[in-house]
Design a protein around this motif. Structure first.
Motif, PDB file in Angstrom:
ATOM      1  N   LEU A  63       0.850  -1.199   0.000  1.00  0.00           N
ATOM      2  CA  LEU A  63       0.000   0.000   0.000  1.00  0.00           C
ATOM      3  C   LEU A  63       0.878   1.239   0.000  1.00  0.00           C
ATOM      4  N   THR A  64       0.429   2.263  -0.697  1.00  0.00           N
ATOM      5  CA  THR A  64       1.153   3.530  -0.708  1.00  0.00           C
ATOM      6  C   THR A  64       0.252   4.621  -0.146  1.00  0.00           C
ATOM      7  N   GLN A  65       0.886   5.637   0.422  1.00  0.00           N
ATOM      8  CA  GLN A  65       0.111   6.729   1.018  1.00  0.00           C
ATOM      9  C   GLN A  65       0.958   7.991   1.055  1.00  0.00           C
ATOM     10  N   ALA A  66       0.376   9.082   0.568  1.00  0.00           N
ATOM     11  CA  ALA A  66       0.965  10.399   0.797  1.00  0.00           C
ATOM     12  C   ALA A  66       0.302  10.946   2.054  1.00  0.00           C
ATOM     13  N   ALA A  67       1.089  11.278   3.054  1.00  0.00           N
ATOM     14  CA  ALA A  67       0.548  11.690   4.351  1.00  0.00           C
ATOM     15  C   ALA A  67       1.193  13.000   4.790  1.00  0.00           C
ATOM     16  N   MET A  86       1.879  15.545   8.181  1.00  0.00           N
ATOM     17  CA  MET A  86       1.905  15.680   9.637  1.00  0.00           C
ATOM     18  C   MET A  86       1.328  17.035  10.050  1.00  0.00           C
ATOM     19  N   PRO A  87       0.987  17.207  11.326  1.00  0.00           N
ATOM     20  CA  PRO A  87       0.421  18.491  11.775  1.00  0.00           C
ATOM     21  C   PRO A  87       1.334  19.685  11.524  1.00  0.00           C
ATOM     22  N   ASP A  88       2.672  19.467  11.460  1.00  0.00           N
ATOM     23  CA  ASP A  88       3.578  20.592  11.216  1.00  0.00           C
ATOM     24  C   ASP A  88       3.650  20.978   9.741  1.00  0.00           C
ATOM     25  N   GLY A  89       2.869  20.275   8.884  1.00  0.00           N
ATOM     26  CA  GLY A  89       2.817  20.610   7.474  1.00  0.00           C
ATOM     27  C   GLY A  89       3.738  19.790   6.589  1.00  0.00           C
ATOM     28  N   ARG A  90       4.651  19.014   7.178  1.00  0.00           N
ATOM     29  CA  ARG A  90       5.578  18.221   6.377  1.00  0.00           C
ATOM     30  C   ARG A  90       4.861  16.992   5.811  1.00  0.00           C
ATOM     31  N   ALA A  91       5.174  16.669   4.558  1.00  0.00           N
ATOM     32  CA  ALA A  91       4.499  15.563   3.879  1.00  0.00           C
ATOM     33  C   ALA A  91       5.491  14.428   3.623  1.00  0.00           C
ATOM     34  N   TYR A  92       4.958  13.200   3.615  1.00  0.00           N
ATOM     35  CA  TYR A  92       5.791  12.010   3.466  1.00  0.00           C
ATOM     36  C   TYR A  92       5.099  11.008   2.545  1.00  0.00           C
ATOM     37  N   LEU A  93       5.919  10.172   1.902  1.00  0.00           N
ATOM     38  CA  LEU A  93       5.409   9.033   1.153  1.00  0.00           C
ATOM     39  C   LEU A  93       5.662   7.784   1.979  1.00  0.00           C
ATOM     40  N   TRP A  94       4.597   6.981   2.183  1.00  0.00           N
ATOM     41  CA  TRP A  94       4.706   5.761   2.989  1.00  0.00           C
ATOM     42  C   TRP A  94       4.384   4.537   2.138  1.00  0.00           C
ATOM     43  N   ILE A  95       5.176   3.484   2.336  1.00  0.00           N
ATOM     44  CA  ILE A  95       4.939   2.175   1.720  1.00  0.00           C
ATOM     45  C   ILE A  95       4.732   1.188   2.857  1.00  0.00           C
ATOM     46  N   ALA A  96       3.668   0.394   2.811  1.00  0.00           N
ATOM     47  CA  ALA A  96       3.383  -0.537   3.905  1.00  0.00           C
ATOM     48  C   ALA A  96       2.930  -1.879   3.354  1.00  0.00           C
ATOM     49  N   ARG A  97       3.314  -2.934   4.060  1.00  0.00           N
ATOM     50  CA  ARG A  97       2.888  -4.294   3.690  1.00  0.00           C
ATOM     51  C   ARG A  97       3.016  -5.198   4.891  1.00  0.00           C
ATOM     52  N   THR A  98       2.189  -6.239   4.941  1.00  0.00           N
ATOM     53  CA  THR A  98       2.302  -7.205   6.032  1.00  0.00           C
ATOM     54  C   THR A  98       3.406  -8.209   5.727  1.00  0.00           C
ATOM     55  N   VAL A  99       3.994  -8.730   6.809  1.00  0.00           N
ATOM     56  CA  VAL A  99       4.948  -9.836   6.716  1.00  0.00           C
ATOM     57  C   VAL A  99       4.526 -10.867   7.756  1.00  0.00           C
ATOM     58  N   SER A 100       4.602 -12.139   7.398  1.00  0.00           N
ATOM     59  CA  SER A 100       4.167 -13.209   8.305  1.00  0.00           C
ATOM     60  C   SER A 100       5.259 -14.249   8.443  1.00  0.00           C
ATOM     61  N   ARG A 101       5.264 -14.878   9.630  1.00  0.00           N
ATOM     62  CA  ARG A 101       6.210 -15.949   9.910  1.00  0.00           C
ATOM     63  C   ARG A 101       5.476 -17.052  10.646  1.00  0.00           C
ATOM     64  N   ASN A 102       5.716 -18.264  10.238  1.00  0.00           N
ATOM     65  CA  ASN A 102       5.145 -19.415  10.925  1.00  0.00           C
ATOM     66  C   ASN A 102       6.211 -20.492  11.000  1.00  0.00           C
ATOM     67  N   ASN A 103       6.772 -20.659  12.202  1.00  0.00           N
ATOM     68  CA  ASN A 103       7.863 -21.605  12.377  1.00  0.00           C
ATOM     69  C   ASN A 103       7.392 -22.936  12.954  1.00  0.00           C
ATOM     70  N   GLY A 104       6.105 -23.176  12.911  1.00  0.00           N
ATOM     71  CA  GLY A 104       5.591 -24.427  13.448  1.00  0.00           C
ATOM     72  C   GLY A 104       4.690 -25.121  12.448  1.00  0.00           C
ATOM     73  N   GLY A 105       4.045 -26.178  12.907  1.00  0.00           N
ATOM     74  CA  GLY A 105       3.158 -26.935  12.044  1.00  0.00           C
ATOM     75  C   GLY A 105       1.719 -26.496  12.192  1.00  0.00           C
ATOM     76  N   PHE A 106       0.828 -27.418  11.928  1.00  0.00           N
ATOM     77  CA  PHE A 106      -0.600 -27.117  11.986  1.00  0.00           C
ATOM     78  C   PHE A 106      -0.990 -26.670  13.390  1.00  0.00           C
ATOM     79  N   GLY A 107      -1.812 -25.624  13.454  1.00  0.00           N
ATOM     80  CA  GLY A 107      -2.298 -25.141  14.737  1.00  0.00           C
ATOM     81  C   GLY A 107      -1.381 -24.147  15.423  1.00  0.00           C
ATOM     82  N   THR A 108      -0.179 -23.949  14.870  1.00  0.00           N
ATOM     83  CA  THR A 108       0.746 -22.991  15.469  1.00  0.00           C
ATOM     84  C   THR A 108       0.430 -21.591  14.944  1.00  0.00           C
ATOM     85  N   PRO A 109       0.138 -20.634  15.824  1.00  0.00           N
ATOM     86  CA  PRO A 109      -0.197 -19.293  15.338  1.00  0.00           C
ATOM     87  C   PRO A 109       0.990 -18.637  14.659  1.00  0.00           C
TER      88      PRO A 109
END
Length: 471
Positions: free
Chosen positions: A368-372, A374-397
């Protein structure tokens, strides 16, 4: 009803009423010896006695409730989890305190809550002081991990001596993108007579080195890029210890715990620099316009690893885009934050729900991308994504985080992620803040708390509170 021992509470009731044991026993229609046993927790408090207490004194039986005790135990565990060098307080001791001396327990909980409130207010004030905040740090000494984070921030998130050593080793070991794990394994065997084994078992760590047998044992659930990172971290401790110790010794850290965390952080820095060598990685990043997923494929590492490395490219003679990085979980807990610039991450009351790092959880795996702005007027470009890890077998969160990488809007044109965004329109940027308790946006629909020091001004002529205002 399970056996409930409430001797101290019964004794407190008697003392508050100015009664002797004989007088209380007579009022409850029980024998003095039985009352004495109740007060000394030799006999459990029964329902008939509770009903007599209610009838004789009009006392709410909630005073003797197990639910009330359970709530107090939970509050005490929260309060006493931050006791410091004395170590954690055992659950058995907490339960005894909640059962035998509930008033003392509630007083401790109250003190802890007031202390938290004062620390939040102090942090909010410090966030507005800039360089003048040094004089006030004694009011709220930072946690060890905060000291280490501030140390890396003071370095611009760039450690040149480790970066240069990593580049030399990359060339010496004949490493190649996407094949670093195999190359480091061969290097460790050739240079340090170290073997690699993959072991599986309950609670197996990602990496464990046995200096006697010269064996590094790794978790079998690691991906090739993670294997490379763990091997590179071990090389840091085997070869870069003098540099790591020297950098740590020069750091303004106040405790052994902070110094140990700094050493681990520096070893991880070297590992990232070794698997993603500065010059080669920066050249590819510029060529691919900082496309994180293509860089991850090119170098055989994960999305988060690339984001980490991008936030460290601040060599004076060859600077990359100055990024800042943050990693959060679904509950809003910030587990990582680092910055090569002066972007302010709030320590007070969470971050902004309008930030796309939180929206990423609703679209797992999608960038996802976002131009955001801040209250002080400065603007930023943000890139965001989920990352997942599963080091177990079935039933392991699985562990799922959202990782966000941001830069000043002035650098956005160098990034592939600026496609389709109107960077010239100031109204197109989403208004976000560092966190409700330090954000000054009065009319934000997502506000959860008023800014610290600015109470709610309630307007009786409307159906909602008026904008937050200075008292």
């Amino acid at each position: 009803m399970r056996k409930t021992f409430m001797g101290v509470r019964l004794r407190r009731l008697r003392e508050e009423r100015g009664l002797t044991q004989l007088a209380l026993a007579k009022a409850l229609e029980i024998s003095p010896s039985y009352l004495n046993q109740l007060e000394n927790n030799q006999r459990p408090l029964t329902v008939p006695v509770l009903l007599k207490i209610n009838s004789a004194f009009g006392i709410d039986v909630q005073m003797f409730s197990d639910d009330d005790e359970a709530r107090l135990i939970a509050d005490l565990r929260d309060a006493l989890s931050e006791v410091g060098p004395g170590g954690p307080v055992s659950l058995a001791e907490i339960r005894e305190l909640a059962t035998a001396m509930p008033a003392v327990g509630k007083a401790l909980v109250g003190l802890h809550r007031r202390n938290r409130q004062m620390l939040e207010r102090t942090e909010a004030m410090l966030s507005t002081l800039g360089d003048d905040k040094r004089a006030f740090t004694a009011l709220a000494p930072p946690m060890p991990y905060e000291e280490v984070r501030d140390f890396f921030y003071g370095k611009g998130n760039h450690i040149p001596e480790l970066d240069e050593a990593a580049e030399r080793l990359y060339a010496e070991a004949g490493l190649a993108p996407g094949q670093v794990a195999a190359g480091l394994s061969a290097y460790l065997g050739r240079r340090h007579d170290v073997r690699i084994e993959f072991t599986e078992g309950e609670g197996t760590p990602k990496r464990r080195f046995d200096p006697r047998s010269r064996v590094i044992r790794l978790s079998p659930f690691l991906r090739p890029g993670q294997v490379a990172f763990q091997l590179a971290t071990q090389i840091a401790f085997l070869e870069q210890r003098p540099v790591i110790d020297a950098v740590t010794a020069a750091a303004p850290l106040s405790s052994d715990e902070a110094r140990n965390l700094a050493r681990l952080g520096l070893a991880h820095y070297f590992a990232g620099a070794l698997i993603l060598p500065y010059g080669r990685f920066l050249a590819e990043a510029e060529r691919l316009r900082y496309d994180i997923e293509r860089l991850a494929t090119r170098f055989g590492v994960g999305f988060e690893t690339v984001c980490h490395r991008l936030s460290t490219l601040q060599r004076p003679a060859a600077r990359g885009v100055p990024f800042f990085l943050i990693r959060v979980d679904r509950a809003g807990n910030i587990s990582k934050r680092q910055s090569a610039t002066d972007f302010h991450f709030s320590r007070v009351g969470g971050t902004c729900p309008l930030w796309n790092v939180y929206e990423a959880f609703s679209t797992p795996g999608k960038v996802l991308t976002q131009a955001a702005r801040m209250p002080d007027g400065r603007a930023y470009l943000w890139i965001a994504r989920t990352v997942s890890r599963n080091n177990g077998g079935f039933g392991t969160p699985a562990k799922t985080f959202a990782v966000a990488l941001g830069c000043d809007i002035a650098h956005a044109g160098r990034l592939v992620y600026s496609k389709g965004l109107d960077l010239s329109d100031p109204d197109a940027a989403v208004p976000i803040g560092a966190g409700c308790k330090v954000c000054e946006r009065a009319h934000c629909a997502q506000r959860a708390f008023p800014p610290i020091g600015r109470p709610i001004a309630v307007d009786e002529n409307t159906s909602r509170p008026a904008p937050y205002s200075v008292a």
